[in-house]
Every structure is written in structure tokens, then in C-alpha cells.
Scaffold this motif. Sequence first.
Motif, PDB file in Angstrom:
ATOM      1  N   UNK A 139     -17.635 -13.631  -0.917  1.00 14.75           N
ATOM      2  CA  UNK A 139     -16.427 -14.051  -0.221  1.00 14.75           C
ATOM      3  C   UNK A 139     -16.105 -15.507  -0.531  1.00 14.75           C
ATOM      4  N   UNK A 140     -14.825 -15.823  -0.490  1.00 13.83           N
ATOM      5  CA  UNK A 140     -14.383 -17.203  -0.698  1.00 13.83           C
ATOM      6  C   UNK A 140     -14.111 -17.836   0.663  1.00 13.83           C
ATOM      7  N   UNK A 141     -14.921 -18.811   1.071  1.00 12.72           N
ATOM      8  CA  UNK A 141     -14.705 -19.434   2.384  1.00 12.72           C
ATOM      9  C   UNK A 141     -13.465 -20.341   2.361  1.00 12.72           C
ATOM     10  N   UNK A 142     -12.631 -20.192   3.364  1.00 10.50           N
ATOM     11  CA  UNK A 142     -11.467 -21.058   3.541  1.00 10.50           C
ATOM     12  C   UNK A 142     -11.558 -21.685   4.925  1.00 10.50           C
ATOM     13  N   UNK A 143     -11.600 -23.007   4.988  1.00  5.14           N
ATOM     14  CA  UNK A 143     -11.754 -23.677   6.272  1.00  5.14           C
ATOM     15  C   UNK A 143     -10.411 -24.224   6.741  1.00  5.14           C
ATOM     16  N   UNK A 169       0.836  -1.216   0.000  1.00  7.72           N
ATOM     17  CA  UNK A 169       0.000   0.000   0.000  1.00  7.72           C
ATOM     18  C   UNK A 169       0.864   1.255   0.000  1.00  7.72           C
ATOM     19  N   UNK A 170       0.202   2.383  -0.322  1.00  7.85           N
ATOM     20  CA  UNK A 170       0.923   3.657  -0.346  1.00  7.85           C
ATOM     21  C   UNK A 170       1.024   4.271   1.042  1.00  7.85           C
ATOM     22  N   UNK A 171       0.019   4.034   1.882  1.00  6.42           N
ATOM     23  CA  UNK A 171       0.008   4.559   3.244  1.00  6.42           C
ATOM     24  C   UNK A 171      -0.450   3.454   4.192  1.00  6.42           C
ATOM     25  N   UNK A 172       0.126   3.345   5.382  1.00  7.45           N
ATOM     26  CA  UNK A 172      -0.266   2.268   6.298  1.00  7.45           C
ATOM     27  C   UNK A 172      -1.726   2.365   6.734  1.00  7.45           C
ATOM     28  N   UNK A 173      -2.290   3.593   6.726  1.00  3.20           N
ATOM     29  CA  UNK A 173      -3.686   3.776   7.148  1.00  3.20           C
ATOM     30  C   UNK A 173      -4.685   3.148   6.177  1.00  3.20           C
ATOM     31  N   UNK A 174      -4.194   2.732   4.985  1.00  5.45           N
ATOM     32  CA  UNK A 174      -5.091   2.109   4.007  1.00  5.45           C
ATOM     33  C   UNK A 174      -5.528   0.711   4.445  1.00  5.45           C
ATOM     34  N   UNK A 175      -4.821   0.132   5.413  1.00  7.97           N
ATOM     35  CA  UNK A 175      -5.146  -1.218   5.893  1.00  7.97           C
ATOM     36  C   UNK A 175      -5.814  -1.091   7.253  1.00  7.97           C
ATOM     37  N   UNK A 176      -7.101  -1.380   7.310  1.00  3.95           N
ATOM     38  CA  UNK A 176      -7.856  -1.308   8.562  1.00  3.95           C
ATOM     39  C   UNK A 176      -8.023  -2.713   9.124  1.00  3.95           C
ATOM     40  N   UNK A 177      -7.545  -2.899  10.338  1.00  6.26           N
ATOM     41  CA  UNK A 177      -7.681  -4.190  11.013  1.00  6.26           C
ATOM     42  C   UNK A 177      -8.519  -3.987  12.277  1.00  6.26           C
ATOM     43  N   UNK A 189      -9.665   3.568   2.996  1.00  9.97           N
ATOM     44  CA  UNK A 189      -9.463   2.157   3.313  1.00  9.97           C
ATOM     45  C   UNK A 189      -9.495   1.302   2.052  1.00  9.97           C
ATOM     46  N   UNK A 190      -8.369   0.667   1.767  1.00 14.58           N
ATOM     47  CA  UNK A 190      -8.280  -0.219   0.615  1.00 14.58           C
ATOM     48  C   UNK A 190      -8.412  -1.695   1.017  1.00 14.58           C
ATOM     49  N   UNK A 191      -8.098  -1.971   2.255  1.00 13.03           N
ATOM     50  CA  UNK A 191      -8.148  -3.361   2.734  1.00 13.03           C
ATOM     51  C   UNK A 191      -8.714  -3.370   4.152  1.00 13.03           C
ATOM     52  N   UNK A 192      -9.691  -4.233   4.389  1.00 13.38           N
ATOM     53  CA  UNK A 192     -10.303  -4.344   5.710  1.00 13.38           C
ATOM     54  C   UNK A 192     -10.169  -5.777   6.203  1.00 13.38           C
ATOM     55  N   UNK A 193      -9.648  -5.921   7.413  1.00 17.36           N
ATOM     56  CA  UNK A 193      -9.509  -7.235   8.050  1.00 17.36           C
ATOM     57  C   UNK A 193     -10.276  -7.202   9.367  1.00 17.36           C
ATOM     58  N   UNK A 194     -11.066  -8.228   9.631  1.00 16.76           N
ATOM     59  CA  UNK A 194     -11.817  -8.299  10.882  1.00 16.76           C
ATOM     60  C   UNK A 194     -11.586  -9.647  11.537  1.00 16.76           C
ATOM     61  N   UNK A 221      -8.839  -4.035  -6.677  1.00 17.28           N
ATOM     62  CA  UNK A 221      -7.627  -3.956  -5.869  1.00 17.28           C
ATOM     63  C   UNK A 221      -7.878  -3.911  -4.382  1.00 17.28           C
ATOM     64  N   UNK A 222      -9.141  -3.807  -3.977  1.00 16.92           N
ATOM     65  CA  UNK A 222      -9.453  -3.762  -2.548  1.00 16.92           C
ATOM     66  C   UNK A 222      -9.822  -5.162  -2.056  1.00 16.92           C
ATOM     67  N   UNK A 223      -9.674  -5.373  -0.748  1.00 15.42           N
ATOM     68  CA  UNK A 223      -9.934  -6.717  -0.229  1.00 15.42           C
ATOM     69  C   UNK A 223     -10.601  -6.671   1.140  1.00 15.42           C
ATOM     70  N   UNK A 224     -11.421  -7.681   1.372  1.00 13.69           N
ATOM     71  CA  UNK A 224     -12.098  -7.867   2.659  1.00 13.69           C
ATOM     72  C   UNK A 224     -11.722  -9.248   3.170  1.00 13.69           C
TER      73      UNK A 224
END
Length: 478
Positions: free
Chosen positions: A440-444, A10-18, A372-377, A403-406
Motif C-alpha cells: 500500500x502507498x501511505x498518504x498522510x 465499474x460495470x456493476x455497482x456491487x463491484x465496489x465494496x465499502x 469485488x473489484x474495489x474495496x474501501x474500508x 485493475x483492482x484497488x484497496x
Amino acid sequence: MRMLRLLAVVEQPEEVLCITFTNKAAAEMKERILSSIEPAFTEKTYPEDHKNEKAALGKQVYQRSTELGWNLLQNPGRLAVRTIDSFNHFLIRQMPVSSGLGGAVEIAEEPAELYQQAVRNLLEIADENIQSSLKYLLQHLDNRYDRLEQRLIEMLAIRDQWLPMVLEENPTEMLEHIERNIEDLVESELKSTIPYFKSSTPMEFFELASFAAENLIEAGSESTITLLAGLTRSPDPFIDQLDIWKAIAELLLTASGSVRKTVTKAQGFPAGKANAAQKKEFLSCLQTVAADDTLAEQLIVIKKLPLPSYPDSQKELLLHLFTLLKTLYASLKIVFDEQNCCDHGEISLAALHSLGSDEQPTDLALSLDYRFQHILIDEFQDTSNLQVQLLEKLTQGWLPDDGRSLFLVGDPMQSIYKFRQADVGIYLSIQQNGVGDIQLEPLRLTANFRSQGSFINWVNSQFGQIFGDTNNWLHGEI
């Protein structure tokens, strides 16, 4: 490692929200990221491949931080790792006016006391409509003020479930909405019953059920079993067939809910040689049904299923309740203002409000869409309806391959926050249907690094019997 991989591009660390669930988890996540990008760590090698991959990613993030002037080791606050509550507070601080909460507010340790005050304030309102509705509800509860107060307190605690309807829909539309939900639940139960019913019910059952119904009709019985006259196959799993399903359950089950061991003239099998053959055949059917525990359990549920349409008296009761709830929420807002504190639910509602609607997003919503380009929960099994609505607003307009991801992580077997309106059914629904327009793609995961195989196998064996072998997101069952 997911965070490191994203921070490396990413260009800025704030683009990744966890978003994590507790302050402790958020602090640990930040610490693990920072320790991974320290030069001393990234120069080490390990016998385990995953640790070497982590070290390589840490090195890439360190280099990117240096090149772009992030200085993460000196400015760890640039890592957007937050709890859901702190993220909601962040949103409110950005838009203090549009959120409806103004400046900083405290979270009440015992919100039930605030709910109680709001209810008691409501009981003192002199408005004629309010008093009329209060009188009707009191009559329904045997004129017990304490019971009415407790019911309304309980309703305030789960207001995220009814508040959107109360504020946005007129009472008639809301009744229709509720009845449609009941219809969906009923049909879901009927659909889940059919496979067990077909596999455990001999073909001769239908002829025997019709035989019993015709005998009861001839005897002038008012039993619901009479509805089975002329039955030739399994009923469809639709709401208009609910009476037929209930009649089947009545024929097969006793009043206590167990499969019948015998039948009498009350079920349409009179004594005598003329009916002996049919009675013997039906007893054999009962033995087959009794051998399938799941079918017996489903039939018990069917006996208790409600009709989707409310009687007029209950509709009137609900309309009075809707009148009270809107004023009750206003009363709670006044209590919050007077005490300068609120509960987690109000923070979540205010955060949603700060983003506006889908048709009219606020400037904050538009800026966050860019930010926010990427969100992780993490701990996604403990998500509430309000949190999902927030996630849908944050990802509104996201397109495939933009280019964005959840990225959502959770374990439905660990859902333990029902008292904070967490609903494991949300996890199951999103796993199947996605978030908004995002599929979403489920991964078990199949490996467990926290315990021994023998212990895990024992737990899975025991809980497999407790929870059953199917998911039902409508019921929040796993």
C-alpha cells in the motif's frame, strides 16, 4: 468522492465494496452518494473546487446508472456499503452450512453470561484429562474456583487470538510459537534501546562497568553485574545478550527504577582512595544517563523483560491450559446453539470459515473474488485480527496493475475499540508491510477541517508527550 469515482467506471455497482464501522456511518455514506448523483445536485456550481469536482463525478455516476440500468436512485440497495458486522452476516447467509452457524442468529448483548455458562459446563465434565488439567490450574490459582472461572471467561472473550493455534497446532509447536513471539518482542525492545544507549553513554562506561564487575567477582558476589566483566562495547540487540542488558540495567538503576545517584561496594565500587577516581567517573556517567529520560525508561523495560524460554513448570501449566481451551471452545459452541445467539467474534469466525482456506477456497470465496473489484474500508484503526484475516482472504490472488484497488482510511490516534479486540498495531503494521501480497502507498493528511489550528496544535503538543515520538506496532503504541 472515491466511491463516486469508482462507480463511474465499474460495470456493476456491487463491484465496489465499502465497509464502515457503524450503522450510522453506513447510512450516511449511502445518503451522501445518492444525494450526489441526483440531477438537481449535479447541475449546481459552487465557489469551492472540491464541491464542483464532486458534482461532476455525481453527474458521471448518474449517467452510468441510467445507461446500464442500475437505477441507483430507485434501488439504493445495490450500493455495497456495509458495516463489518453486516458484511459478515452477508457471508454467513450465502453459506449457512459451511460457515458453521446455520441460519440467522442473534447477537448477545451481554456475551459474558454465555462465556460464564460455557466455563461452568466445562467444570462439570467428567473426562479424566479435563479433570487433571482443571486440578493443575486450580492448584496454580490457590484452589480458587472463582479466579479460574474469571480467567477462562477472559480467555473466551479474546479467543480470536489463540483459537487458530489451539485448533491447528499441537501443544509442543504452540509453545515454540509463543516463545518465538516473546523472543521477537524482547529483541524489538533491545533494538529500540541501542540508539539512546549509544548517544547517552560515554565510552568510559564500558571500562568502568567491567571494573565494577571484576570487583564483585573478587568479593564473591552473585550480582548479575558480574556478567559485565570484560565488556568493551554495547551488547548486540539479540536474545542471547539479554542477560548482559539486564546487568547493565541493574548497574544503572535502583530497585525502584530510577537512575542511581551514587554507587557503593554492592555495585562494585568499594570505598577508599584506590577506587575514588573510577567512582567519580562513574557518577559522571550516571548524570549523563539520567539526562536522557527515554534511555532511563527503556532500561526500566529491559529490567522487566521475560526470558524467552519458559521454565518446565510453566510449560506444564500451559500444556494443561491448551487441553482445556479446545474443550472450552466446544462448550461455548454448545451454549451458542442452545441459546440461538452468539457474539460478534463468533460471527467473524464463521464468516472466515465460509470462505475456506487459501489452498481450498469455497465457491463463495471464488465468486467474491470475481465480484469485488474495489474495496474501501473506513475507520481502519479499529480493525481486529479477525477482520484483517477476512480482508486477506477477500484480496487473495490480487495482482499489481490488475485493475483492482484497496483503499484504507484511518487515524491511529482515534483507536478506541480495544474492548472489541481492535488493535492499532495492525494499522501500523499494514501501513508498513501491506495486506498479504498487496503493498500500500501511505498518504498522510495534513489539513484539518473540523477544528481550529490553535486547538489542534495544543492537542498535538500534549499527546506528543503522552504517547512519545515513535511507533511500535508489536506493542500497539503510536
